[in-house]
Design an enzyme around this catalytic site. Sequence first.
Site, short mmCIF file in Angstrom:
data_model
loop_
_atom_site.label_atom_id
_atom_site.label_comp_id
_atom_site.label_asym_id
_atom_site.label_seq_id
_atom_site.Cartn_x
_atom_site.Cartn_y
_atom_site.Cartn_z
CE1 TYR A 144 -2.73 -11.43 1.79
CE2 TYR A 144 -2.96 -12.79 3.87
CZ TYR A 144 -2.53 -11.67 3.26
OH TYR A 144 -1.85 -10.74 3.73
CB THR A 174 -0.95 -4.63 11.58
OG1 THR A 174 0.24 -5.51 11.72
CG2 THR A 174 -0.19 -3.21 11.95
#
Length: 311
Positions: A144, A174
């Site tokens: 990632y 988030t």
Amino acid sequence: MKYLVTGGAGFIGSNLCRKLLSQGHAVSCLDDLSTGNYTNIKELKGNPNFEFFNHDLTKPFFPDKIDAIFNLACPASPVHYQYNPIRTLKMGTLAMYNVLGMAARLKIPILQASTSEIYGDPSVHPQKESYLGNVNPIGPRACYDEGKRVAEALCIAYENFNGVDIRIARIFNTYGPFMDPQDGRVVSNFIVQALKNESITVYGDGSQTRSFCFVDDLVEGLIKLMNSDYKRPVNLGNPDEYNMLEFAKIVKEKTSSDSQISFFDLPVDDPKQRCPDISLARERLSWEPKVSIDEGIDKTILWFKKCLSEK
Ligand code: UDP
């Protein structure tokens, strides 16, 4: 405007689609539904300004007409992106060639959803955009982190060599409605565990920190960045920082849960601290988060209660 939102059935993507539609724009939502969920966008199906393409971005895509691209397609939870690391790396590379090629052909702006993970396990705190990061290129998070780093490099290369109009948002943790209860991330795990009165699973001793941004604030930041003329990375996140043990206690209290807090091994390469310096976003975008953790967590608890009641 007609926007292409890749990863539009995901957590942030589906919130972005709804916001753009509410502003009167048209949205082409593209997702391969590998980690995105069709139910996140189901309610938008009848909207004449909305269309959905089930498409894998590692293969080229030729849209009819669009004016700008938000590129959010990529698994983002450590559990999901480590499930098939080769595919995650393809999203940072092959998919980027396709989406940047699309922006170059159509001569339209593209906003790349980058991440705080490009800072790795940061030795500088809080993190400014000028910090170059501390990523282990062969660790379990590399698929990632390095994928997102090469994606930024590709954006800059396409800007320099093809004149593509780029934006790069470095998105910090988030949370909010439309998160997947099975996402495997700390916010979804803790709230779902607390609501079920199951053990809250703190990894390590819980001293590692994260800074949590409510999704409505983040979406506003993404739109402001797209509408700006700033073409270098911008941190988008909420500098309100908590350690994971503190966060577990907040969730337990807010859900009035009987859950115990249990401790498990810290995952390899888990960043010890993370907090955005958002001076640049404040200055260039006149953006800063408005939703407190208190208000945001309440809304997120309601969301997960709804998810659990529908199961
Ligand atoms: N974490 C935890 N318990 C969980 C899930 C995550 O203590 O059930 C920790 C994890 O080790 C990390 C932090 O919470 O330190 C945030 O993890 P998450 O997967 O949400 O996102 P990351 O920021 O690591 O990508």
